[in-house]
Motif scaffolding. Structure first.
Motif, PDB file in Angstrom:
ATOM      1  N   ALA A 107       0.825  -1.202   0.000  1.00 19.72           N
ATOM      2  CA  ALA A 107       0.000   0.000   0.000  1.00 19.72           C
ATOM      3  C   ALA A 107       0.853   1.242   0.000  1.00 19.72           C
ATOM      4  O   ALA A 107       0.900   1.995   0.948  1.00 19.72           O
ATOM      5  CB  ALA A 107      -0.930  -0.005   1.207  1.00 19.72           C
ATOM      6  N   THR A 108       1.613   1.420  -1.083  1.00 21.40           N
ATOM      7  CA  THR A 108       2.523   2.553  -1.120  1.00 21.40           C
ATOM      8  C   THR A 108       2.331   3.336  -2.404  1.00 21.40           C
ATOM      9  O   THR A 108       1.752   2.861  -3.362  1.00 21.40           O
ATOM     10  CB  THR A 108       3.977   2.077  -1.053  1.00 21.40           C
ATOM     11  N   ILE A 145       6.385  12.012  -1.238  1.00 23.40           N
ATOM     12  CA  ILE A 145       5.354  11.001  -1.449  1.00 23.40           C
ATOM     13  C   ILE A 145       4.102  11.677  -1.997  1.00 23.40           C
ATOM     14  O   ILE A 145       3.813  12.828  -1.676  1.00 23.40           O
ATOM     15  CB  ILE A 145       5.106  10.252  -0.117  1.00 23.40           C
ATOM     16  N   THR A 154      -1.746  10.117  -0.328  1.00 21.58           N
ATOM     17  CA  THR A 154      -1.308   8.833   0.223  1.00 21.58           C
ATOM     18  C   THR A 154      -1.768   8.726   1.675  1.00 21.58           C
ATOM     19  O   THR A 154      -1.657   9.679   2.449  1.00 21.58           O
ATOM     20  CB  THR A 154       0.229   8.726   0.169  1.00 21.58           C
ATOM     21  N   LEU A 155      -2.305   7.579   2.024  1.00 20.70           N
ATOM     22  CA  LEU A 155      -2.723   7.353   3.413  1.00 20.70           C
ATOM     23  C   LEU A 155      -1.606   6.600   4.130  1.00 20.70           C
ATOM     24  O   LEU A 155      -1.181   5.529   3.694  1.00 20.70           O
ATOM     25  CB  LEU A 155      -4.011   6.534   3.455  1.00 20.70           C
ATOM     26  N   ILE A 156      -1.105   7.195   5.181  1.00 19.38           N
ATOM     27  CA  ILE A 156      -0.072   6.537   5.986  1.00 19.38           C
ATOM     28  C   ILE A 156      -0.769   5.886   7.163  1.00 19.38           C
ATOM     29  O   ILE A 156      -1.415   6.570   7.965  1.00 19.38           O
ATOM     30  CB  ILE A 156       0.973   7.548   6.487  1.00 19.38           C
ATOM     31  N   GLU A 157      -0.662   4.568   7.239  1.00 17.95           N
ATOM     32  CA  GLU A 157      -1.321   3.831   8.323  1.00 17.95           C
ATOM     33  C   GLU A 157      -0.260   3.261   9.246  1.00 17.95           C
ATOM     34  O   GLU A 157       0.824   2.889   8.796  1.00 17.95           O
ATOM     35  CB  GLU A 157      -2.173   2.700   7.742  1.00 17.95           C
ATOM     36  N   ILE A 166      -3.096   8.757   8.587  1.00 16.01           N
ATOM     37  CA  ILE A 166      -2.977  10.182   8.255  1.00 16.01           C
ATOM     38  C   ILE A 166      -2.805  10.302   6.749  1.00 16.01           C
ATOM     39  O   ILE A 166      -2.213   9.429   6.105  1.00 16.01           O
ATOM     40  CB  ILE A 166      -1.825  10.889   9.002  1.00 16.01           C
ATOM     41  N   ARG A 167      -3.368  11.335   6.228  1.00 14.55           N
ATOM     42  CA  ARG A 167      -3.310  11.537   4.781  1.00 14.55           C
ATOM     43  C   ARG A 167      -2.255  12.588   4.457  1.00 14.55           C
ATOM     44  O   ARG A 167      -2.222  13.659   5.065  1.00 14.55           O
ATOM     45  CB  ARG A 167      -4.672  11.994   4.265  1.00 14.55           C
ATOM     46  N   VAL A 168      -1.427  12.283   3.471  1.00 17.97           N
ATOM     47  CA  VAL A 168      -0.394  13.235   3.057  1.00 17.97           C
ATOM     48  C   VAL A 168      -1.058  14.338   2.237  1.00 17.97           C
ATOM     49  O   VAL A 168      -1.769  14.063   1.271  1.00 17.97           O
ATOM     50  CB  VAL A 168       0.699  12.538   2.226  1.00 17.97           C
ATOM     51  N   ASP A 169      -0.854  15.561   2.661  1.00 22.08           N
ATOM     52  CA  ASP A 169      -1.450  16.682   1.954  1.00 22.08           C
ATOM     53  C   ASP A 169      -0.602  17.085   0.754  1.00 22.08           C
ATOM     54  O   ASP A 169       0.514  16.600   0.571  1.00 22.08           O
ATOM     55  CB  ASP A 169      -1.632  17.861   2.918  1.00 22.08           C
ATOM     56  N   PRO A 174      -1.944  15.485  13.681  1.00 19.08           N
ATOM     57  CA  PRO A 174      -1.517  15.623  12.284  1.00 19.08           C
ATOM     58  C   PRO A 174      -2.691  15.928  11.356  1.00 19.08           C
ATOM     59  O   PRO A 174      -3.121  15.084  10.580  1.00 19.08           O
ATOM     60  CB  PRO A 174      -0.881  14.278  11.972  1.00 19.08           C
ATOM     61  N   VAL A 181      -0.272  17.375   6.941  1.00 17.31           N
ATOM     62  CA  VAL A 181       1.106  16.885   6.854  1.00 17.31           C
ATOM     63  C   VAL A 181       1.540  16.874   5.403  1.00 17.31           C
ATOM     64  O   VAL A 181       0.745  16.574   4.514  1.00 17.31           O
ATOM     65  CB  VAL A 181       1.270  15.474   7.459  1.00 17.31           C
ATOM     66  N   VAL A 182       2.790  17.200   5.184  1.00 12.66           N
ATOM     67  CA  VAL A 182       3.343  17.190   3.830  1.00 12.66           C
ATOM     68  C   VAL A 182       4.709  16.522   3.879  1.00 12.66           C
ATOM     69  O   VAL A 182       5.284  16.357   4.954  1.00 12.66           O
ATOM     70  CB  VAL A 182       3.479  18.622   3.265  1.00 12.66           C
ATOM     71  N   PRO A 183       5.222  16.112   2.704  1.00 15.35           N
ATOM     72  CA  PRO A 183       6.551  15.488   2.687  1.00 15.35           C
ATOM     73  C   PRO A 183       7.573  16.350   3.415  1.00 15.35           C
ATOM     74  O   PRO A 183       7.574  17.573   3.301  1.00 15.35           O
ATOM     75  CB  PRO A 183       6.852  15.396   1.188  1.00 15.35           C
ATOM     76  N   HIS A 216       5.293   2.355   7.431  1.00 14.75           N
ATOM     77  CA  HIS A 216       4.698   2.588   6.118  1.00 14.75           C
ATOM     78  C   HIS A 216       5.783   3.092   5.180  1.00 14.75           C
ATOM     79  O   HIS A 216       6.686   3.824   5.595  1.00 14.75           O
ATOM     80  CB  HIS A 216       3.583   3.639   6.248  1.00 14.75           C
ATOM     81  N   LYS A 217       5.684   2.695   3.901  1.00 19.45           N
ATOM     82  CA  LYS A 217       6.751   3.097   2.969  1.00 19.45           C
ATOM     83  C   LYS A 217       6.776   4.594   2.702  1.00 19.45           C
ATOM     84  O   LYS A 217       7.747   5.104   2.155  1.00 19.45           O
ATOM     85  CB  LYS A 217       6.596   2.339   1.649  1.00 19.45           C
ATOM     86  N   ALA A 218       5.713   5.270   3.074  1.00 21.76           N
ATOM     87  CA  ALA A 218       5.689   6.721   2.869  1.00 21.76           C
ATOM     88  C   ALA A 218       6.492   7.463   3.923  1.00 21.76           C
ATOM     89  O   ALA A 218       6.663   8.677   3.833  1.00 21.76           O
ATOM     90  CB  ALA A 218       4.242   7.224   2.864  1.00 21.76           C
ATOM     91  N   ARG A 278       8.425  10.878   3.559  1.00 22.50           N
ATOM     92  CA  ARG A 278       9.313  10.898   2.392  1.00 22.50           C
ATOM     93  C   ARG A 278       8.797  11.868   1.337  1.00 22.50           C
ATOM     94  O   ARG A 278       7.616  12.038   1.172  1.00 22.50           O
ATOM     95  CB  ARG A 278       9.404   9.493   1.774  1.00 22.50           C
TER      96      ARG A 278
END
Lengths: 324, 162
Positions: free
Chosen positions: A20-21, A29, A33-36, A59-62, B58, B61-63, B91-93, B162
């Motif tokens: 899930a990446t 990123i 993208t949802l970071i779980e 958390i969702r990457v903005d 959070p 959040v941004v890279p 997580h890979k992110a 990342r």
């Protein structure tokens, strides 16, 4: 078998996390993208194994708004025919798809002259060269169209040079790309304007970037100098009937670039007659007939076609007339 | 809180497997409660130009942002829990922050092998081996010999988006 089963489920969890990446880019990123995060504990109580998962936090990457603009021209672009094309690259260095508003400003401090921007075009066919009629010219208010994260777009700024520009004058045109979502100080947030309804945050570039493209004016000037030598029948240089006048025309081309279809014509003065087969170009004889060579002489005057002539070149034409 | 880490986790697993055959079927599942939590570090500059970093929910959040992932454990039962191992896949992110505690026990191969990051290597394309870095960490694991009844604690790691 409880322990074995929980171990298997932990491995399965690992696998799903790895899948899930989203790809990471220069801009980070992907937005959305949802970071779980889920932790698992294993332990023994009185020799009996147990295991438990934590709650999963997500958390969702903005979206980060960033852009870079660079000039793709190797140096100043010559504008010797009154127009020129400046080439730029726009790169979405953010982490979400974004369109950019493009603005070309020809008024840059230090310019010898300001060009006129006649259009901004997108390299529609992706060949890096402006193709008139193929590459789309942006209309008023049009933006670049959506660019994926890390994607680049080649953009052409079409300019013309004004009259009165001197050869070698320099000018710059500034191309700015602004994220359509918004620009501002780094950290400025646009709530709900990002991918999947997340926020869009201005990155370190301020979501706006610009680059200068350079022009150099090539103005070609033709200078003609005509002189005459007289040889009278008596060995002198008096303009009497029967005297031969040798006219010499020196055409000097100066400036940067070249001039096309340069033709020198000269009419014989009243009271004189052309002396056949005396027309020369740079010391070589030209026939009087209108034929394959560059010159011709008829009853009223001469004509020599010099064609495309570059700056720094000069040509000398001579012909004789006899005073009637 | 101060954490202790163990290097004999493999032995602990082996013991658990041996005990499996003989242990009575007592439920141990409800004994431990795990609660995951994440905070983002936000730096603000006040009117005097002084930077202040806060750990906040959070919401945005941004890279490049720094996160702290935490796992809170609580032994709600009447018996001690032994061989207590908490495993947290990354997580890979996110990547483990470069200033993370070097004593953390991590895996760089999806949880197959474990150790301090400084002792691990990864095999790149072409079969060449190199020292593992923070970007390579796939899992973090904490091992506590025992969690007494009523005991609770917090295990955390810093990560960068990342």
């Amino acid at each position: 078998m409880t322990y074995v089963r929980s171990l298997v489920s932990a491995i399965a969890l690992t696998g799903s996390v790895a899948l899930a990446t989203s790809p990471a880019h220069a801009g980070g990123i992907d937005a959305g993208t949802l970071i779980e995060n889920t932790a698992t504990a294993t332990y023994d109580v009185n020799g009996t194994p147990g295991s438990v998962d934590s709650n999963t936090i997500t958390i969702r990457v903005d979206e980060l708004l960033d852009v870079t603009v660079t000039s793709l021209d190797g140096g100043a672009v010559p504008a010797d025919s009154g127009s020129a094309v400046l080439t730029f690259s726009i790169t979405n260095t953010g982490n979400g798809p974004e369109a950019f508003q493009l603005t070309a400003d020809p008024s840059v401090a230090g310019n010898d002259f300001d060009a006129t921007v006649t259009g901004i075009a997108i390299d529609t066919n992706g060949n890096g060269i402006y193709d008139e009629g193929v590459d789309t010219i942006l209309g008023a208010g049009d933006n670049s169209g959506e660019l994926a994260p890390d994607a680049s777009l080649t953009v052409f700024v079409l300019v013309t040079t004004p009259g009165g520009v001197s050869d070698g004058d320099n000018s710059q045109v500034n191309l700015t790309a602004d994220a359509v979502t918004g620009t501002g100080a780094p950290g400025t947030a646009f709530a709900g304007a990002g991918v999947d309804g997340g926020d869009a945050i201005v990155g370190l570039t301020g979501a706006s970037n610009d680059a200068l493209g350079s022009l150099i004016a090539g103005v070609v000037t033709v200078n003609l100098v005509k002189s005459a030598d007289i040889a009278d029948p008596f060995g002198g240089n008096q303009p009497v009937p029967g005297a031969i006048i040798t006219y010499r025309i020196v055409a000097t081309v100066t400036g940067t670039g070249s001039i096309d279809d340069l033709t020198i014509t000269d009419a014989y003065p009243t009271g004189t007659t052309y002396r056949p087969t005396t027309l020369t170009l740079d010391g070589g004889t030209l026939t009087d007939a209108d034929d394959a060579d560059a010159g011709k002489a008829d009853a009223t005057g001469i004509e020599v076609l010099l064609g495309t002539t570059t700056g720094g070149v000069s040509h000398t034409i001579t012909f004789d007339v006899v005073i009637d | 809180m101060k954490l202790k880490t163990f290097h004999r986790a493999a032995t602990a697993f082996g013991t658990a497997c041996l005990l499996l055959a003989t242990a009575p079927a007592v439920t141990a599942q409800d004994q431990i409660v795990l609660d995951s939590d994440v905070k983002v570090h936000k730096t603000t500059v006040d009117a005097n130009g002084v930077e202040k970093t806060e750990m906040v929910k959070p919401e945005v959040v941004v890279p490049g942002d720094r996160l702290t992932f935490a796992t809170l454990y609580h032994n709600t039962g009447a018996e001690p829990a032994t061989n207590f191992v908490v495993t947290n896949p990354l997580h890979k992110a996110v990547s483990l922050a470069s200033d993370a505690d070097p004593a953390l026990i991590v895996s760089v191969d999806g949880g197959k092998t474990w150790g301090r990051l400084a002792n691990l290597t990864v095999t790149g394309e072409g079969g060449t081996s190199r020292a593992a870095g923070h970007l390579d960490v796939t899992h973090i694991r904490w091992t506590l010999p025992v969690v007494e009844p009523g005991a609770r604690g917090r295990l955390e790691y810093p990560a960068i988006i990342r």
